[in-house]
Design a protein around this motif. Structure first.
Motif, PDB file in Angstrom:
ATOM      1  N   LEU A   9      29.520  30.136  22.859  1.00 61.02           N
ATOM      2  CA  LEU A   9      30.434  29.009  23.060  1.00 61.02           C
ATOM      3  C   LEU A   9      29.744  27.661  22.975  1.00 61.02           C
ATOM      4  N   LEU A  10      28.445  27.635  23.222  1.00 62.39           N
ATOM      5  CA  LEU A  10      27.730  26.357  23.207  1.00 62.39           C
ATOM      6  C   LEU A  10      26.706  26.292  22.072  1.00 62.39           C
ATOM      7  N   ARG A  13      24.823  23.029  20.806  1.00 59.64           N
ATOM      8  CA  ARG A  13      24.950  21.981  21.828  1.00 59.64           C
ATOM      9  C   ARG A  13      23.659  21.832  22.612  1.00 59.64           C
ATOM     10  N   ALA A  48      23.948  28.755  30.110  1.00 60.59           N
ATOM     11  CA  ALA A  48      24.132  27.847  28.957  1.00 60.59           C
ATOM     12  C   ALA A  48      23.249  28.286  27.793  1.00 60.59           C
ATOM     13  N   ALA A  53      23.252  27.302  23.837  1.00 63.54           N
ATOM     14  CA  ALA A  53      22.825  25.909  23.962  1.00 63.54           C
ATOM     15  C   ALA A  53      21.304  25.789  23.987  1.00 63.54           C
ATOM     16  N   ARG A 213      31.856  28.599  30.430  1.00 61.43           N
ATOM     17  CA  ARG A 213      33.082  28.778  29.615  1.00 61.43           C
ATOM     18  C   ARG A 213      34.035  27.609  29.823  1.00 61.43           C
ATOM     19  N   ALA A 216      32.721  24.537  28.073  1.00 66.00           N
ATOM     20  CA  ALA A 216      32.835  24.660  26.609  1.00 66.00           C
ATOM     21  C   ALA A 216      34.261  24.363  26.127  1.00 66.00           C
TER      22      ALA A 216
END
Ligand code: CTP
Ligand code: CA
Length: 219
Positions: A9-10, A13, A48, A53, A213, A216
């Motif tokens: 999800l990251l 990032r 993360a 990420a 989550r 994100a």
């Protein structure tokens, strides 16, 4: 292994996290600190990173292993934490302030150990306010998405919302302390402009993954 199957999800990032207590020196052998264990911040760093990420973790004095593939910067005082965070905050997409930053520090640092002077007179210390790291990051023109934490002993939702407004951040995560300090599980209350949502009691890594989550979806 579980991490392998989670959606990233990251991905792409950059996430900056503060964690742990700070230590404010009085003299070379003494100082003021607090009971933050750093566990929540370290769990968020791990979650993360697992979510794809690139993570920078600025940690106060704690004895915790660095999560894999996380860049860790160790600091001691609130001022050092501030000076480590501010120059690189804008280069990150997300800033999560879990650190229990000392609000005040002794106004002067004694060069040598303060000794009893034989008169039974006790020293008193003038205090000065530390910089608010989260509020300073939130004031940057190209600020990252800022997440604050609020450890409270009562009126959690009210205090968390007050901090959301006062620090001008989009998300504040509340928890009730000191019951949670050093514990491996916790309950979180997410407070944003739309309302409140509880993340039920779980171990800190489970909470961290759920919080990641939530963050994100808000980016
Ligand atoms: N924070 C910070 N720098 C400080 C004080 C707090 O970055 N000097 C951050 C914390 O990491 C947390 C949030 O601000 O994410 C809220 O911290 P808290 O101590 O609960 O808020 P304060 O504004 O210091 O208010 P008080 O301690 O009076 O409740
Ligand atoms: Ca405080």
């Amino acid at each position: 292994m579980i991490a392998f199957f989670q959606p990233k999800l990251l991905a792409g990032r950059r996430v900056l996290i503060t964690a742990g207590p700070t230590f404010e020196a009085i003299d070379p052998v003494r100082g003021i600190t607090n009971l933050s264990s750093g566990k929540m911040g370290f769990a968020i760093a791990r979650a993360a990173q697992e979510a794809g990420a690139q993570v920078t973790l600025v940690a106060g004095p704690v004895h915790l292993p660095t999560p894999r593939h996380v860049q860790r910067i160790d600091v001691r005082s609130a001022q050092q934490m501030h000076d480590a965070v501010l120059p690189q905050a804008a280069a990150h997409d997300v800033f999560v302030a879990t650190a229990a930053v000392a609000d005040w520090r002794p106004a002067t640092l004694a060069e040598h150990k303060i000794k009893k002077d034989g008169t039974q007179r006790v020293p008193s210390f003038e205090m000065t306010e530390n910089p608010d790291i989260l509020a300073a990051v939130a004031r940057l023109p190209d600020r990252p998405y800022c997440v604050g934490f609020a450890a409270e002993s009562q009126d959690l939702a009210r205090h968390a919302r007050e901090k959301l407004v006062r620090k001008n951040v989009p998300l504040v995560v509340g928890n009730l302390g000191p019951a949670t300090f050093g514990r491996d599980d916790n309950t979180l209350l997410l407070v944003d402009a739309h309302g409140e949502r509880e993340i039920a009691t779980a171990d800190k890594l489970g909470l961290a993954r759920e919080l990641v989550r939530e963050i994100a979806t808000r980016l």
